[in-house]
Design a protein around this motif. Sequence first.
Motif, short mmCIF file in Angstrom:
data_model
loop_
_atom_site.label_atom_id
_atom_site.label_comp_id
_atom_site.label_asym_id
_atom_site.label_seq_id
_atom_site.Cartn_x
_atom_site.Cartn_y
_atom_site.Cartn_z
N PRO A 218 0.81 -1.22 0.00
CA PRO A 218 0.00 0.00 0.00
C PRO A 218 0.85 1.27 0.00
O PRO A 218 0.48 2.27 -0.60
N HIS A 219 2.00 1.22 0.65
CA HIS A 219 2.86 2.40 0.70
C HIS A 219 3.48 2.70 -0.66
O HIS A 219 3.86 3.84 -0.92
N THR A 220 3.56 1.69 -1.54
CA THR A 220 4.05 1.95 -2.88
C THR A 220 3.16 2.95 -3.59
O THR A 220 3.64 3.85 -4.29
N LEU A 221 1.86 2.80 -3.42
CA LEU A 221 0.93 3.73 -4.05
C LEU A 221 1.01 5.12 -3.41
O LEU A 221 0.87 6.13 -4.10
N ARG A 222 1.25 5.18 -2.13
CA ARG A 222 1.42 6.48 -1.45
C ARG A 222 2.68 7.18 -1.97
O ARG A 222 2.67 8.38 -2.25
N HIS A 223 3.77 6.43 -2.10
CA HIS A 223 5.01 6.99 -2.64
C HIS A 223 4.80 7.46 -4.07
O HIS A 223 5.30 8.52 -4.47
N SER A 224 4.10 6.67 -4.85
CA SER A 224 3.87 7.02 -6.25
C SER A 224 3.00 8.27 -6.35
O SER A 224 3.24 9.13 -7.21
N PHE A 225 2.00 8.37 -5.50
CA PHE A 225 1.15 9.56 -5.45
C PHE A 225 2.00 10.82 -5.27
O PHE A 225 1.86 11.80 -6.01
N ALA A 226 2.89 10.81 -4.27
CA ALA A 226 3.72 11.99 -3.98
C ALA A 226 4.70 12.27 -5.11
O ALA A 226 4.87 13.43 -5.53
N THR A 227 5.33 11.23 -5.62
CA THR A 227 6.32 11.41 -6.68
C THR A 227 5.68 11.97 -7.94
O THR A 227 6.23 12.88 -8.57
N HIS A 228 4.53 11.46 -8.32
CA HIS A 228 3.87 11.90 -9.55
C HIS A 228 3.36 13.33 -9.40
O HIS A 228 3.36 14.11 -10.38
N LEU A 229 2.93 13.73 -8.20
CA LEU A 229 2.52 15.11 -7.98
C LEU A 229 3.70 16.06 -8.17
O LEU A 229 3.58 17.09 -8.84
N LEU A 230 4.84 15.72 -7.58
CA LEU A 230 6.01 16.58 -7.71
C LEU A 230 6.53 16.60 -9.14
O LEU A 230 6.97 17.64 -9.64
N ASP A 231 6.46 15.47 -9.82
CA ASP A 231 6.84 15.42 -11.23
C ASP A 231 5.96 16.35 -12.05
O ASP A 231 6.40 16.93 -13.06
N GLY A 232 4.70 16.48 -11.63
CA GLY A 232 3.76 17.32 -12.36
C GLY A 232 3.83 18.78 -11.98
O GLY A 232 3.05 19.59 -12.50
N GLY A 233 4.73 19.14 -11.07
CA GLY A 233 4.92 20.54 -10.72
C GLY A 233 4.27 20.99 -9.43
O GLY A 233 4.25 22.19 -9.13
N ALA A 234 3.74 20.07 -8.63
CA ALA A 234 3.09 20.45 -7.38
C ALA A 234 4.12 20.99 -6.39
O ALA A 234 5.26 20.53 -6.34
N ASP A 235 3.71 21.97 -5.60
CA ASP A 235 4.58 22.54 -4.57
C ASP A 235 4.77 21.54 -3.44
O ASP A 235 3.82 20.85 -3.04
N VAL A 236 5.98 21.46 -2.92
CA VAL A 236 6.28 20.46 -1.89
C VAL A 236 5.45 20.70 -0.63
O VAL A 236 5.08 19.75 0.07
N ARG A 237 5.09 21.96 -0.35
CA ARG A 237 4.27 22.24 0.82
C ARG A 237 2.85 21.70 0.65
O ARG A 237 2.23 21.24 1.62
N VAL A 238 2.34 21.75 -0.56
CA VAL A 238 1.02 21.20 -0.84
C VAL A 238 1.04 19.69 -0.67
O VAL A 238 0.14 19.09 -0.07
N VAL A 239 2.08 19.07 -1.19
CA VAL A 239 2.22 17.61 -1.06
C VAL A 239 2.35 17.23 0.41
O VAL A 239 1.80 16.21 0.85
N GLN A 240 3.04 18.05 1.18
CA GLN A 240 3.16 17.80 2.61
C GLN A 240 1.79 17.74 3.27
O GLN A 240 1.50 16.84 4.07
N GLU A 241 0.93 18.70 2.93
CA GLU A 241 -0.41 18.74 3.52
C GLU A 241 -1.23 17.54 3.08
O GLU A 241 -1.97 16.95 3.88
N LEU A 242 -1.11 17.17 1.81
CA LEU A 242 -1.88 16.03 1.30
C LEU A 242 -1.45 14.73 1.96
O LEU A 242 -2.29 13.86 2.24
N LEU A 243 -0.16 14.59 2.22
CA LEU A 243 0.35 13.36 2.83
C LEU A 243 0.15 13.34 4.34
O LEU A 243 0.22 12.28 4.96
N GLY A 244 -0.06 14.52 4.94
CA GLY A 244 -0.21 14.57 6.39
C GLY A 244 1.10 14.49 7.13
O GLY A 244 1.15 14.02 8.28
N HIS A 245 2.20 14.95 6.49
CA HIS A 245 3.49 14.96 7.16
C HIS A 245 3.57 16.13 8.13
O HIS A 245 3.21 17.26 7.79
#
Length: 321
Positions: free
Chosen positions: A265-292
């Motif tokens: 299951p964590h593979t999909l979580r990692h892929s979610f974050a990686t693909h967002l950043l590849d697409g230009g998402a801000d790291v702070r937004v990804v932080q909020e989405l992941l709950g870090h």
Amino acid sequence: MATQTATPTPRQSALARAARGWIDHLRVERGVSQHTQQAYSRDLRRYIAFLEAQGIERPEDVGEANVAAFLTHLREGSETHPPLAASSAARTLVAVRGWHRFLAVEGDTAADPAREVAPPVPARRLPKAISLDQVEALLDAAAVGDTPASLRDRALLEVLYGCGARVSEAIGLDMDDVVSGDGEDAGLVRLFGKGNKERVVPLGRYAQEALDAWLVRGRPAFATKGKGTAAVFLNQRGGRLSRQSAWNIIQAAADRAGLSGHLSPHTLRHSFATHLLDGGADVRVVQELLGHASVTTTQIYTLVTARHLREVYAQAHPRAQ
């Protein structure tokens, strides 16, 4: 009658006696396990052999440079010992630092020569992510037919990838945590992460459609067999889906998709974050989405995307090689 002469017991060095005193302290006063005692004894024997080879005979003669030299020796190896990885060298240094700290506290040495010698930092392990094509193959393989189980499996994987949820967050979803329909807040889910910290994240269209299909056409068939649980994802007996079942669902889908390697299951979580950043998402937004809690945790994913950029550059640029 001839008198037999007893074989004299080899005299322990001052270093070995001091090491024995610390191990006895750990056993009697601290109650550490026998396994830990044996591991520390083994580490100190290697350390003492190194010191004695340097002409050092007493604990009070050890300096910071000697401890640092031993750490270098661990990392570089020798004819009798292969070089140790950073994690293994750091574990060995734990025994060395603990011993010297004990001697200093007990007053056997005037100072602690190991206090300022920092253990090596293990290399940061990059999160495992799979490509978008592999994600799509995995999701397609989860939907075998149109049975309630296949609808659930597809919805579960879509949620894991669609919002980067941890497996515990996904299986912990209750019906009230999902906002469906056509309203302004439609397509949102409420997740409860570590420390029961709540966050609301959006679901993409594919995840919404898969979740709606499960809730309308699949879940009622399982719910009638249970005791009215509010869980979104149910097992075939009508109870809440377990973590192990979620893992098994992903493994089965990966096998059907022909994906090599261990997927979780964590593979999909990692892929979610990686693909967002590849697409230009801000790291702070990804932080909020992941709950870090800290952006530092999220920034490790930027290392993955930087590596991907280097690989693409090396393959595509005419003067890269």
